[in-house]
Design an enzyme around this catalytic site. Structure first.
Site, PDB file in Angstrom:
ATOM      1  N   HIS A  81       0.720  -1.134  -0.151  1.00  0.00           N
ATOM      2  CA  HIS A  81      -0.045   0.045   0.026  1.00  0.00           C
ATOM      3  C   HIS A  81       1.022   1.293  -0.044  1.00  0.00           C
ATOM      4  O   HIS A  81       2.108   1.209   0.442  1.00  0.00           O
ATOM      5  CB  HIS A  81      -0.847   0.021   1.383  1.00  0.00           C
ATOM      6  CG  HIS A  81      -1.953   0.895   1.336  1.00  0.00           C
ATOM      7  ND1 HIS A  81      -1.552   2.329   1.693  1.00  0.00           N
ATOM      8  CD2 HIS A  81      -3.177   1.061   1.203  1.00  0.00           C
ATOM      9  CE1 HIS A  81      -2.830   2.957   1.656  1.00  0.00           C
ATOM     10  NE2 HIS A  81      -3.829   2.089   1.360  1.00  0.00           N
ATOM     11  N   LYS A 140     -10.474  -1.043  10.542  1.00  0.00           N
ATOM     12  CA  LYS A 140     -10.475  -2.313   9.600  1.00  0.00           C
ATOM     13  C   LYS A 140     -10.919  -3.489  10.493  1.00  0.00           C
ATOM     14  O   LYS A 140     -11.354  -4.566   9.992  1.00  0.00           O
ATOM     15  CB  LYS A 140      -9.249  -2.652   9.062  1.00  0.00           C
ATOM     16  CG  LYS A 140      -8.352  -1.429   8.431  1.00  0.00           C
ATOM     17  CD  LYS A 140      -8.463  -1.634   6.775  1.00  0.00           C
ATOM     18  CE  LYS A 140      -7.477  -0.652   6.258  1.00  0.00           C
ATOM     19  NZ  LYS A 140      -7.974  -0.133   4.981  1.00  0.00           N
ATOM     20  N   CYS A 155      -4.685   2.312  -3.783  1.00  0.00           N
ATOM     21  CA  CYS A 155      -3.657   2.877  -3.318  1.00  0.00           C
ATOM     22  C   CYS A 155      -2.440   1.812  -3.298  1.00  0.00           C
ATOM     23  O   CYS A 155      -1.349   1.851  -2.448  1.00  0.00           O
ATOM     24  CB  CYS A 155      -3.961   3.146  -1.723  1.00  0.00           C
ATOM     25  SG  CYS A 155      -5.097   4.337  -1.512  1.00  0.00           S
TER      26      CYS A 155
END
Lengths: 139, 413
Positions: B130, B233, B371
């Site tokens: 990422h 998350k 991303c």
């Protein structure tokens, strides 16, 4: 036709659709019919950076009118561009700058203006107006 | 083959605990939420904890002597204990609260990195990172004149381990690697990487943004030097995360931000720093969200981490089976070890067009580069459509995705 007249024409066309699928089918169809941009124009300088799809936009002045040509790798965006070109291309810099593009709201596509990061409709509008402003200042 | 019916979880009962899953979108359609890799939804218990904190014991922590301050401090420190047990850290002071993975990685780059990375040193990351596990290291390498090396990825979206070992040199100081890829779902062999790294006295940072929710984490067993994850998350609130670091490493690192809380004594001549973990928690922390993170981790533990991963694995298999029936389907990321994510393209169609139409059917997916632009470049694609799962993802949601995709493809072709 004036920009207002073209906008009204588009609004009338969209009034015929009673569900979003038909509306998007029409936008997709317009996207497919948009004349592809010559490869020579598909360069970084002509790119409008959205987050996901690539949009290329070029403008040239013929007489006192500005002609836009554009393309994208995503078809819904191409359909939206096609609408903007229909309203703004072939108009004078003054007309382009003053047009408020209310039709976007009237045909229920405002959410596309808000999602600037995902499809760049707002960036397209801004870039088209920038070109008009630049040509106006050049005179 | 029906792989979901014998699921270990009562998904339908579980879904009742998530108010947002009950809402309707786009002309009364039931929300189909398949963007869990971006952020998970929150159960009632998390929302209730947040409200309760502000309704009944909001106070600044650690310094107050009044009742509210004591209660808030106790709840905040209880969250640290829960986080410690959640990843099986050896000591509670190895748990540093941050704003999330991005801040965790930046903290390590700015403190451990600045102290230990010198001109000519090397840092290894992978091609599936990422941006938050690329850019901080690029910034550090630029500042220090160090070199960033990248483990390549094969066509299935797996790390090329033979190439990895060849990247290691006497100059390698750190390997910073994602545990589970947010874009592809690949589970990386981090334990093997850590074992190899430690033979060469190289430190390892594990980005656990996805693995904290899709796997059972044991930092002592992994023997990683640093591990970072984000609350949002793992069914918790946004704005808080955890940085784990081995105690001796954290003790030798300079502080990150200066301010209140992180100090022992301050004078204009010299300031001495507070002990762990407070040395790295300058200023008033995100108290409410951290306390609610405890509720989120408790939710995961009470639901059963084994049961959750088993259920998600079944959903993943079912999604693969169902989606492969769609004409022109091309899966991006076909690693043998995968979790939580299906990333794909449909031939001749831009992912964004699919995303816009699915949204109109009430289906939330992510489209774009996730991303991870270098990874998309590796596959030569602008992005993918990504459906990502959680404990509450139902078989019916996968069915809705397949129907939505079929309709979208029809509209677009």
């Amino acid at each position: 036709m004036s920009t207002t007249e073209i906008e009204n024409e588009i609004i009338e066309e969209f009034e015929l659709f009673d569900n979003w699928e038909d509306k998007y089918e029409y936008i997709i169809d317009m996207g497919k019919k948009l004349l592809p941009l010559e490869a020579a124009h598909k360069i970084d300088e002509n790119k409008i950076k959205g987050c996901q799809s690539t949009v290329w936009l070029v403008a040239e002045k013929i007489g006192d009118k500005i002609i836009y040509k554009a393309d994208s790798d995503a078809v819904i965006v191409k359909g939206l561009i096609s609408l903007l070109i229909r309203v703004l291309s072939g108009k004078t810099a003054n007309e382009i700058i003053e047009t408020k593009l209310d039709f976007i709201n009237r045909i229920g596509l405002t959410s596309h203006l808000a999602q600037t990061r995902s499809n760049g409709l707002l960036s397209m509008v801004k870039q088209m107006k920038h070109y008009a402003l630049a040509y106006q200042l050049k005179v | 083959m029906n792989t979901v019916l014998d699921s270990a979880l009562d998904v339908y009962a579980l879904r009742q605990q998530f108010p947002v899953l009950q809402r309707k979108v786009k002309d009364g359609r039931t929300l189909v939420y398949l963007d869990n890799a971006a952020t998970s939804q929150k159960p009632n218990t998390v929302i209730a904890t947040l409200s309760k904190y502000y309704e009944s014991f909001n106070a600044n922590i650690h310094r107050g002597i009044h009742t509210l301050a004591e209660e808030a401090t106790a709840a905040y420190e209880a969250a640290r204990d829960t986080a410690q047990h959640f990843i099986n850290a050896a000591h509670r002071e190895e748990i540093i609260f941050t704003r999330g993975v991005t801040e965790g990685i930046n903290l390590i780059a700015a403190t451990w990195g600045r102290k230990n990375i010198q001109a000519g040193d090397e840092i290894i990351i992978s091609a599936m990172e990422h941006h938050s596990n690329i850019v901080p290291w690029q910034m550090l390498c630029e500042e220090r004149g160090a070199l960033l090396k990248v483990i390549p990825v094969n066509d299935a979206g797996e790390l090329q381990m033979d190439a990895f070992e060849k990247l290691i040199s006497p100059k390698t100081k750190l390997i910073s690697i994602v545990h589970i890829s947010n874009a592809l779902g690949t589970i990386n062999p981090v334990k093997e990487i850590i074992t190899i790294a430690h033979k060469h006295h190289i430190k390892v940072l594990v980005d656990g943004a996805q693995s904290s929710v899709h796997a059972i984490i044991d930092v002592q067993n992994l023997d990683c030097d640093f591990f970072v994850f984000s609350s949002h998350k793992v069914y918790g609130p946004t704005g808080v995360g955890v940085l784990y670091g081995k105690k001796e490493l954290l003790e030798n690192m300079p502080p990150y931000m200066g301010g209140g809380e992180m100090i022992k004594e301050v004078s204009f001549e010299k300031t001495s720093y507070n002990e762990l973990p407070y040395k790295f928690e300058a200023g008033t922390p995100n108290i409410g969200d951290t306390i609610a993170l405890k509720s989120a981790l408790d939710f995961v533990t009470n639901t059963g981490r084994d049961q959750i991963t088993k259920h998600e694995d079944r959903i993943l298999i079912y999604a693969n089976e169902q989606l492969s029936q769609i004409k022109g389907m091309r899966f991006i990321g076909t690693a043998k070890q995968k979790a939580g994510v299906v990333s794909f393209l449909i031939e001749g169609i831009h992912p964004q067009d699919i995303g816009i139409l699915l949204d109109n059917y009430g289906i939330a997916v992510r489209t774009g580069h996730h991303c991870a632009q270098p990874l998309m470049n590796r596959f030569g694609i602008p992005g993918t459509v990504r459906a990502s799962f959680a404990a509450y993802t139902s078989k019916e949601e996968i069915d809705a995705l397949v129907v939505g995709l079929q309709k979208a493809v029809k509209l677009l072709s």
